[in-house]
Design a protein around this motif. Sequence first.
Motif, short mmCIF file in Angstrom:
data_model
loop_
_atom_site.label_atom_id
_atom_site.label_comp_id
_atom_site.label_asym_id
_atom_site.label_seq_id
_atom_site.Cartn_x
_atom_site.Cartn_y
_atom_site.Cartn_z
N PRO A 13 81.25 -17.75 -113.93
CA PRO A 13 80.89 -16.44 -114.47
C PRO A 13 81.32 -15.26 -113.61
O PRO A 13 81.66 -14.19 -114.14
CB PRO A 13 79.36 -16.52 -114.58
N ASP A 14 81.32 -15.44 -112.29
CA ASP A 14 81.61 -14.31 -111.41
C ASP A 14 82.78 -14.57 -110.46
O ASP A 14 82.96 -13.82 -109.49
CB ASP A 14 80.37 -13.97 -110.57
N GLY A 15 83.54 -15.62 -110.72
CA GLY A 15 84.62 -15.91 -109.78
C GLY A 15 85.52 -17.02 -110.26
O GLY A 15 85.51 -17.41 -111.44
N GLU A 16 86.26 -17.58 -109.34
CA GLU A 16 87.16 -18.68 -109.66
C GLU A 16 87.49 -19.43 -108.38
O GLU A 16 87.39 -18.90 -107.26
CB GLU A 16 88.46 -18.15 -110.28
N ILE A 17 87.85 -20.71 -108.57
CA ILE A 17 88.35 -21.53 -107.47
C ILE A 17 89.75 -21.99 -107.84
O ILE A 17 89.95 -22.60 -108.89
CB ILE A 17 87.46 -22.77 -107.21
N ILE A 18 90.70 -21.69 -106.99
CA ILE A 18 92.08 -22.16 -107.17
C ILE A 18 92.25 -23.36 -106.25
O ILE A 18 92.01 -23.27 -105.04
CB ILE A 18 93.07 -21.04 -106.82
N ALA A 19 92.62 -24.50 -106.83
CA ALA A 19 92.64 -25.74 -106.05
C ALA A 19 93.76 -26.66 -106.51
O ALA A 19 94.05 -26.75 -107.71
CB ALA A 19 91.31 -26.46 -106.17
N ARG A 20 94.36 -27.35 -105.55
CA ARG A 20 95.38 -28.36 -105.86
C ARG A 20 94.77 -29.55 -106.60
O ARG A 20 95.37 -30.11 -107.52
CB ARG A 20 96.04 -28.83 -104.57
N GLU A 21 93.56 -29.96 -106.17
CA GLU A 21 92.87 -31.11 -106.75
C GLU A 21 91.52 -30.64 -107.31
O GLU A 21 90.83 -29.84 -106.68
CB GLU A 21 92.61 -32.18 -105.70
N VAL A 22 91.14 -31.17 -108.48
CA VAL A 22 89.84 -30.85 -109.08
C VAL A 22 89.15 -32.16 -109.43
O VAL A 22 89.77 -33.08 -109.99
CB VAL A 22 89.99 -29.99 -110.35
N VAL A 23 87.88 -32.25 -109.07
CA VAL A 23 87.05 -33.42 -109.41
C VAL A 23 85.94 -32.95 -110.33
O VAL A 23 85.18 -32.03 -110.00
CB VAL A 23 86.45 -34.07 -108.15
N LEU A 24 85.83 -33.58 -111.49
CA LEU A 24 84.76 -33.28 -112.45
C LEU A 24 83.70 -34.36 -112.34
O LEU A 24 83.96 -35.54 -112.64
CB LEU A 24 85.32 -33.21 -113.86
N ALA A 25 82.52 -33.97 -111.89
CA ALA A 25 81.42 -34.92 -111.70
C ALA A 25 80.18 -34.35 -112.37
O ALA A 25 79.16 -34.10 -111.73
CB ALA A 25 81.18 -35.13 -110.20
#
Length: 478
Positions: free
Chosen positions: A237-249
């Motif tokens: 809602p208030d930001g973002e994460i830029i990442a090479r790898e993403v894990v959905l848990a």
Amino acid sequence: MSQSSALPSAVPGDPSWWFAEAIDAERGRPDSSHLSGSITVDVAIVGGGFTGLWTALALKERAPQLSIALIEASRCGSGASGKNGGKVSGYWGSLAGMEANIGAAGALAVARAGARAQDAIRAFATAPGRDVWWRDGASIRVSASPAQDAKIKGYVETARRLGVPDMAHELTPDEVAAYCRSPVFRGGVYLAEGATVQPARLARELRRAVIEAGVSVFENTRMVGLDAGTPSRVRTPDGEIIAREVVLATNTELAKRPEVKPHVSVFSSFALMTDAAPEKLAAMGWNRDEGLADLRMFVHYFRKTVDGRILMGSGSGPISFGGNARDPRLTTDLASAARAEKGLRRLLPGFADVGIAKIWGGGIDVSSDRLPFFRTVPGTRIHYGCGYSGHGVNPTYIGGQCLASLVLNARDDWASLPLCTRSLPSLPPEPFRAVGGRLVRWGIIGCEEAEERGERAGPAMSTAAAIPKLFGLRIGTR
């Protein structure tokens, strides 16, 4: 279609007794801040329950140079990780079902991975300075009706045939009574691997450990979007994460993703915690730390706590339509809460007059073959893990190791487990999945309640309960 019109003596609601106790024990330790603005890291983890936390810890142990950010929509441990029964055991008791689905070699590989997980969780839980109520003990399955008696030998014979006879032993009624006395307990099976833990305390200690390891943890920060790319972008809602790898848990929330939806249905389980009555536990002869469960398909699972309470759970909650993890019935269904209380009074009548401190419910991500699975979305560096099927704490450690291996492109023992490599059977599409599942649930609950009364279920219930077997499904088969 409920078999019970009784109301529970407490209204189910959040938080679980476990989570409230764990937060109180922290004595004002502050939450992590929520994410505001844009950050760039090597790995973004979405979900602050056991799976996400074990994954973060595994990555930091294997590759400490990685920058990692973890977001949690609420507070770490407030979801399924802080709602379960806190019984910790691997897969030795699931050998028969696993053998049918992934073969003998695959079943043994998963069970041995569970044994590694048990040792690792024990080491973490019992480290100095961590009070998570860890108690080692076996796991006991008890027959609570003549119809359940026949299931006992299946555990023992499967373990013997697969070359691990020490993992399962048949118990006579007198031997069951030596662990816990009840007028309805009959024979049973002793499963050598087991422990109990305060699950929310464990989750909060994992949170503390990953923060100390250098992971940036943001609570009260939900993911509102995910843009796959090189790198990927996790939007909040208030930001973002830029990442090479993403894990959905994110547990049951994953059931709506297209690569998961064919293989997962969202069920629910309800649990209660009694008031403390240690003198009544002593009168029942429940002086040891084994966790117990009956041999129903919609199982009653129960264990005691260090302060003399009993947790009783019933895995008979509603099924959501279309994998809707936010269906309010998953947490508020009164009939399911009542079945948990009815199970307590029937199975453990020594606690018949003990009050109920709390009742709560939660969703379960039940996979099409009752085993979790860990994958990478094709063409991306987005990884996910789900399908724990209510099995408990132990497999989430396996999940953390498997997901860490996927992130690191490691071709190791974890990544080669059937949990990462097997072909997944598909469930029927909607509306057949939910409507059919609810019909089957009605039939099985009715059959099991009739068996406990020493009666035969009517033809409609018996036919409904037989549907999964008739259609060759791997879940819901009695």
